[in-house]
Enzyme design. Structure first.
Site, mmCIF file in Angstrom:
data_model
loop_
_atom_site.group_PDB
_atom_site.id
_atom_site.type_symbol
_atom_site.label_atom_id
_atom_site.label_comp_id
_atom_site.label_asym_id
_atom_site.label_seq_id
_atom_site.Cartn_x
_atom_site.Cartn_y
_atom_site.Cartn_z
ATOM 1 N N LYS A 180 0.885 -1.179 0.000
ATOM 2 C CA LYS A 180 0.000 0.000 0.000
ATOM 3 C C LYS A 180 0.916 1.221 0.000
ATOM 4 O O LYS A 180 1.458 1.606 1.022
ATOM 5 C CB LYS A 180 -0.862 -0.018 1.265
ATOM 6 C CG LYS A 180 -2.191 0.704 1.149
ATOM 7 C CD LYS A 180 -2.129 2.156 0.790
ATOM 8 C CE LYS A 180 -1.879 3.052 1.991
ATOM 9 N NZ LYS A 180 -1.778 4.475 1.638
ATOM 10 N N GLY A 233 6.686 5.141 8.556
ATOM 11 C CA GLY A 233 5.863 6.355 8.581
ATOM 12 C C GLY A 233 5.882 6.997 9.948
ATOM 13 O O GLY A 233 6.896 6.956 10.656
ATOM 14 N N SER A 234 4.739 7.567 10.338
ATOM 15 C CA SER A 234 4.675 8.364 11.561
ATOM 16 C C SER A 234 4.506 7.491 12.810
ATOM 17 O O SER A 234 4.015 6.357 12.739
ATOM 18 C CB SER A 234 3.514 9.347 11.465
ATOM 19 O OG SER A 234 2.296 8.634 11.332
ATOM 20 N N VAL A 237 0.669 6.540 13.477
ATOM 21 C CA VAL A 237 0.132 5.414 12.691
ATOM 22 C C VAL A 237 0.866 4.126 13.068
ATOM 23 O O VAL A 237 0.262 3.059 13.115
ATOM 24 C CB VAL A 237 0.207 5.712 11.176
ATOM 25 C CG1 VAL A 237 -0.280 4.513 10.369
ATOM 26 C CG2 VAL A 237 -0.633 6.934 10.830
ATOM 27 N N GLY A 238 2.162 4.241 13.390
ATOM 28 C CA GLY A 238 2.911 3.060 13.828
ATOM 29 C C GLY A 238 2.250 2.392 15.031
ATOM 30 O O GLY A 238 2.168 1.164 15.124
ATOM 31 N N GLU A 255 9.300 1.439 11.299
ATOM 32 C CA GLU A 255 10.384 2.396 11.075
ATOM 33 C C GLU A 255 9.743 3.773 11.102
ATOM 34 O O GLU A 255 9.042 4.160 10.169
ATOM 35 C CB GLU A 255 11.038 2.073 9.727
ATOM 36 C CG GLU A 255 12.452 2.509 9.676
ATOM 37 C CD GLU A 255 12.527 3.972 9.349
ATOM 38 O OE1 GLU A 255 12.485 4.777 10.311
ATOM 39 O OE2 GLU A 255 12.611 4.313 8.176
ATOM 40 N N CYS A 289 13.700 9.928 7.142
ATOM 41 C CA CYS A 289 13.597 9.402 8.514
ATOM 42 C C CYS A 289 14.945 9.514 9.226
ATOM 43 O O CYS A 289 15.000 9.811 10.415
ATOM 44 C CB CYS A 289 13.100 7.973 8.512
ATOM 45 S SG CYS A 289 13.830 6.981 7.234
ATOM 46 N N GLU A 386 10.368 15.443 15.722
ATOM 47 C CA GLU A 386 10.722 15.254 14.314
ATOM 48 C C GLU A 386 9.964 16.292 13.492
ATOM 49 O O GLU A 386 8.740 16.355 13.540
ATOM 50 C CB GLU A 386 10.347 13.839 13.852
ATOM 51 C CG GLU A 386 10.778 13.594 12.425
ATOM 52 C CD GLU A 386 10.490 12.173 11.938
ATOM 53 O OE1 GLU A 386 9.346 11.719 12.096
ATOM 54 O OE2 GLU A 386 11.409 11.541 11.387
#
Ligand code: NAP
Ligand code: MG
Length: 484
Positions: A180, A233-234, A237-238, A255, A289, A386
């Site tokens: 995705k 990603g963020s 959402v992780g 990650e 990242c 971040e």
């Protein structure tokens, strides 16, 4: 902007080896960050499309893919790598248009994708099990086996590199994948699927369902037919992905970015360090990242390092991806708002320097002038969170102990680097820094596909890249034979 490079229909999903309409027939606009225009329509995949993709992947695990030897799998991956190389310029233009990254940086990503496929193609037959000495009359050995269906949810910042490191490793181990890509950048994911098809990857082994995170992404990460989830990603959402994986009791690789420091000591080779200090903060407009957003400098060289970094910032040119300048636009108006919000929170700090947005940059592009802040306290929001934009902070320190405490003083732990000529200090800090990768007198080591990568703390867990990734993308079976 040119859509001539899009040789496939970007409004479709790639499922079971074929290009298919999303079931609900809906599409989304794909934006060009350099000028704010719409490039094309992409599929808005949903639950049913993900169901089809997972079913196709499951079926592929019972087809020719399952019967292929590891060298045969490896040969297909290598062939995909060759097709990526043959099409590297086209892929670079697609990525530059879609992500807004300067053309040279996009080309480097295409070459990295080819390299991942070569590396994992070559590695496919090299992860062996063990024999284990055991009780009299037994022979015990271990087998490395694929998880089955792997889900890959990737962001927009380095689509090609992240496809290479996660899908490449998963396929090398004999898994079947459902990918995705990010709603904001999915052209190269679709292009990659078509190149894999051309290379002879059996149908269903790789499936791509574009769409929104809350729809296609959530459907994939929650799917009971998915046996492993790889997410980049963020942090927010992780956490969701890990929670969903707990329902299905499946492993996840997360990650999630970082706040990675570079430590510059009085005895450092400052000439050598300078390009790394700045590039690591502004590459891909800071949307990396492993960006280095904190520069920690010992007081003896603080003024010199700050002045010389500021001079480089003053020369940075920001403009459209195709102009191939130092820095491109941010991915979206939303990301630009987020980054400008952070810069506004530094209003009371010393703004040491800023780069320039070129005067002919299109008005609709999402440009932010790279900004260097000095005199930032380690606890300041700009030194803790971040930012994911071209913003760096320079922080002074007195001695090694203070440098270490500042370096380890965030919730992240992805990457760190040490600039010093003293070998014993390099060794001490390499052990003490809280990070998944530590660089001594460099930063990033050229991005090497061979180098295991991943974080600790809020930066996530699990390792991708390098040979190490093959352990994560496989599971171990122990066989004990009692033969007397
Ligand atoms: P994000 O929302 O975490 O997106 C990453 C991927 O997850 C995208 O494919 C996204 O799809 C998908 N996703 C979103 N919500 C989901 C859900 N509920 N379930 C399953 N998948 C979901 O990141 P972002 O919004 O693009 O960026 C926000 C921040 O994340 C950045 O400012 C940065 O701090 C961080 N970030 C880190 C990295 C990294 O490399 N570590 C990369 C990108 C972003 P859609 O995009 O289609 O919604
Ligand atoms: Mg885009």
């Amino acid at each position: 902007m040119s859509t001539e490079d899009i040789w496939f229909d970007p409004s479709l999903c790639f499922i079971g080896g074929a290009w298919v309409d999303p079931v609900a027939g809906q599409t989304l606009d794909l934006g060009n960050p350099s000028d704010g225009t719409v490039i094309c329509q992409i599929a808005r995949g949903g639950q049913e499309d993900v169901d089809h993709a997972v079913a196709a992947a499951e079926e592929a695990l019972h087809g020719p893919w399952a019967r292929m030897t590891a060298p045969e799998r490896g040969r297909i991956l290598a062939k995909i790598g060759q097709l990526v190389l043959d099409n590297a310029d086209t892929l670079a233009r697609l990525e530059a248009m879609d992500v807004g990254k300067p053309l040279k940086q996009a080309k480097a990503d295409a070459l990295a994708l080819a390299r991942y496929m070569e590396f994992y193609g070559g590695a496919a037959d090299k992860l062996h099990g063990h024999t284990i000495p055991y009780l009299d009359g037994y022979t015990v050995y271990t087998l490395r086996e694929p998880h089955g269906v792997t889900g890959h949810i990737i962001p927009w910042n380095y689509p090609m590199q992240i496809i290479g490191r996660s899908v490449g490793a998963a396929l090398a181990m004999g898994n079947a994948a459902v990918l995705k890509p990010a709603e904001e950048a999915c052209l190269t994911a679709l292009a990659f699927a078509d190149l894999a098809r051309q290379a002879g990857l059996p149908e269903g082994v790789l499936n791509v369902v574009p769409g929104l995170g809350a729809e296609a992404g959530a459907a994939l990460s929650a799917h009971a037919g998915v046996n492993h989830v790889s997410f980049t990603g963020s942090v927010g959402v992780g956490k969701l992905i890990q929670r969903q994986a707990s329902e299905n009791i499946v492993p996840v690789t997360l990650e999630l970015g970082g706040k990675s420091p570079q430590l510059v000591f009085d005895d450092a080779d400052i000439d050598a360090a300078l390009p790394f200090l700045v590039n690591a903060g502004v590459q891909n407009a800071g949307q990396t990242c492993s960006a280095s957003s904190r520069i920690l400098v010992q007081r003896g060289v603080f003024d010199e390092v700050l002045d010389r970094m500021a001079a480089r910032y003053g020369d940075l040119q920001v403009g459209p991806a195709m102009a191939d300048l130092d820095v491109g636009p941010l991915i979206s108006a939303r990301q630009k708002d987020i980054v400008e919000g952070f810069i506004a929170q530094g209003a009371s700090l010393e703004k040491a320097a800023q780069g320039q947005v070129v005067t002919d940059a299109p008005d609709g592009g999402h440009y932010v002038a790279p900004t260097l802040f000095a005199g930032v306290s380690p606890g300041h929001v700009l030194a803790q969170e971040e930012i994911f934009g071209p913003v760096q902070v320079v922080i002074p320190f007195d001695d090694e102990a203070e440098a270490l405490s500042i370096a380890n003083g965030t919730q992240f732990g992805l990457v760190a680097s040490v600039w010093s000529r003293e070998g014993a200090r390099q060794m001490r800090l390499a052990k003490a820094l809280r990070a998944g990768q530590v660089f001594l007198n460099n930063y990033g080591a050229g991005g090497g596909v061979e180098l295991p990568f991943g974080g600790t703390g809020l930066s996530g867990h699990g390792r991708e890249k390098g040979f190490e990734a093959l352990y994560g993308f496989s599971t171990l079976k122990t066989v004990a034979a009692l033969h007397g």
